[in-house]
Design a protein around this motif. Structure first.
Motif, PDB file in Angstrom:
ATOM      1  N   ALA A   7      92.056  66.507  17.892  1.00 51.80           N
ATOM      2  CA  ALA A   7      93.139  66.960  18.777  1.00 51.80           C
ATOM      3  C   ALA A   7      92.889  68.378  19.267  1.00 51.80           C
ATOM      4  N   ALA A   8      91.625  68.722  19.498  1.00 51.54           N
ATOM      5  CA  ALA A   8      91.276  70.106  19.800  1.00 51.54           C
ATOM      6  C   ALA A   8      91.169  70.417  21.288  1.00 51.54           C
ATOM      7  N   GLY A   9      90.859  69.434  22.120  1.00 54.74           N
ATOM      8  CA  GLY A   9      90.521  69.704  23.511  1.00 54.74           C
ATOM      9  C   GLY A   9      91.695  70.069  24.396  1.00 54.74           C
ATOM     10  N   THR A  51      92.465  70.844  15.248  1.00 56.87           N
ATOM     11  CA  THR A  51      93.200  71.464  16.340  1.00 56.87           C
ATOM     12  C   THR A  51      92.333  72.499  17.045  1.00 56.87           C
ATOM     13  N   GLY A  52      92.802  72.939  18.209  1.00 59.69           N
ATOM     14  CA  GLY A  52      92.081  73.938  18.995  1.00 59.69           C
ATOM     15  C   GLY A  52      92.989  74.494  20.057  1.00 59.69           C
ATOM     16  N   TRP A  81      87.302  75.366  21.066  1.00 57.60           N
ATOM     17  CA  TRP A  81      87.701  73.997  21.359  1.00 57.60           C
ATOM     18  C   TRP A  81      87.068  73.451  22.631  1.00 57.60           C
ATOM     19  N   SER A  82      86.313  74.298  23.351  1.00 51.69           N
ATOM     20  CA  SER A  82      85.644  73.806  24.556  1.00 51.69           C
ATOM     21  C   SER A  82      84.321  73.107  24.244  1.00 51.69           C
ATOM     22  N   PHE A  87      81.570  68.560  17.297  1.00 53.18           N
ATOM     23  CA  PHE A  87      81.856  69.726  16.453  1.00 53.18           C
ATOM     24  C   PHE A  87      83.181  69.543  15.722  1.00 53.18           C
ATOM     25  N   SER A  88      84.145  68.909  16.386  1.00 56.60           N
ATOM     26  CA  SER A  88      85.429  68.623  15.733  1.00 56.60           C
ATOM     27  C   SER A  88      85.253  67.592  14.621  1.00 56.60           C
ATOM     28  N   VAL A  89      84.390  66.606  14.844  1.00 56.47           N
ATOM     29  CA  VAL A  89      84.132  65.606  13.801  1.00 56.47           C
ATOM     30  C   VAL A  89      83.539  66.272  12.566  1.00 56.47           C
TER      31      VAL A  89
END
Length: 249
Positions: A7-9, A51-52, A81-82, A87-89
């Motif tokens: 849910a970061a983008g 998150t991001g 978050w860009s 990277f979030s995984v």
């Protein structure tokens, strides 16, 4: 069982409706809450949300949701978050490991699923695979945006041969739900080390090349990527009849 929600983008395609994709309401319920409730219905008892963008707002909401549901929800914020979603995984997998977990369900914050998809996927683990991806064989599914879909080409045994948004030949679409082992974050890191951008699909292709990327066909079950105003309108219309979580408090 653990789960990770990405849910970061920024969510640029839905920004006309909301400045935070995870907090975008569908039938009055934020997408991130729907995602958590879907996972809980599949037997998940601990959720990590990566998150991001608008991280503080999302994390404040998650704290209240955790209290309301009596469910362990942990936030793991990424610094940039860009960067691609791989990277979030990795960040989510690291938090799961720090909490003492190992394998986990992985979903995107903007995806909805009929209950049976995640329930079945949670039982798909086996020693002969490093990841299992839920796929839809209906490549002409009218709910799928062909310009944004991630496509999959499978082998005769159902394992993934190729995956990506621009592969020239395919026979399925990626539904955005995975059963992940530690092999996937390692594969993403390996792809980055080899010069790839670091997307989730980059890591999936590494595992596919190793013969470790399995699939689970959803057999016509309902799912939707709520990525733009068109899909949001479909969700508003269809989600009440498709999701057994609607109306939950």
């Amino acid at each position: 069982m653990d789960a990770v929600i990405i849910a970061a983008g920024f969510g640029s395609r839905i920004s006309a409706l909301s400045d935070s994709k995870p907090l975008t309401p569908v039938c009055g319920i934020p997408l991130i809450e729907l995602g958590v409730r879907q996972l809980a219905a599949a037997g998940v008892d601990r959720v990590t949300v990566v998150t991001g963008h608008e991280g503080a707002r999302v994390e404040a909401f998650l704290a209240g949701l955790s209290a309301r549901m009596g469910l362990a929800i942990h936030a793991e914020r990424v610094d940039d978050w860009s960067r691609p979603n791989g990277f979030s995984v990795i960040a989510g997998a690291d938090r799961v490991a720090a909490l003492g977990g190992r394998d986990f369900l992985l979903v995107m914050a903007d995806h909805m699923f009929a209950a049976e998809i995640l329930q079945r996927l949670a039982r798909e683990g086996a020693p002969d695979r490093g990841v299992t991806l839920a796929i839809d064989r209906r490549i002409d599914n009218p709910l799928v945006d062909p310009d944004d879909a991630t496509w999959v080409r499978t082998q005769a045994d159902g394992r993934i041969a190729a995956i990506g948004k621009t592969i020239p030949a395919y026979d399925a679409v990626d539904c955005g739900a995975f059963l992940v082992t530690p092999e996937l974050p390692e594969a993403i890191a390996s792809a980055i080390a080899a010069g790839k951008g670091g997307s989730l699909s980059d890591g999936m292709q590494v595992l596919a090349d190793r013969g470790r990327a399995a699939t689970m066909e959803i057999a016509g079950a309902w799912w939707l990527d709520v990525d733009d105003p068109r899909a949001h309108a479909i969700a508003e219309e269809q989600a009440p009849a498709q999701l057994n979580l609607m109306g939950s408090t």
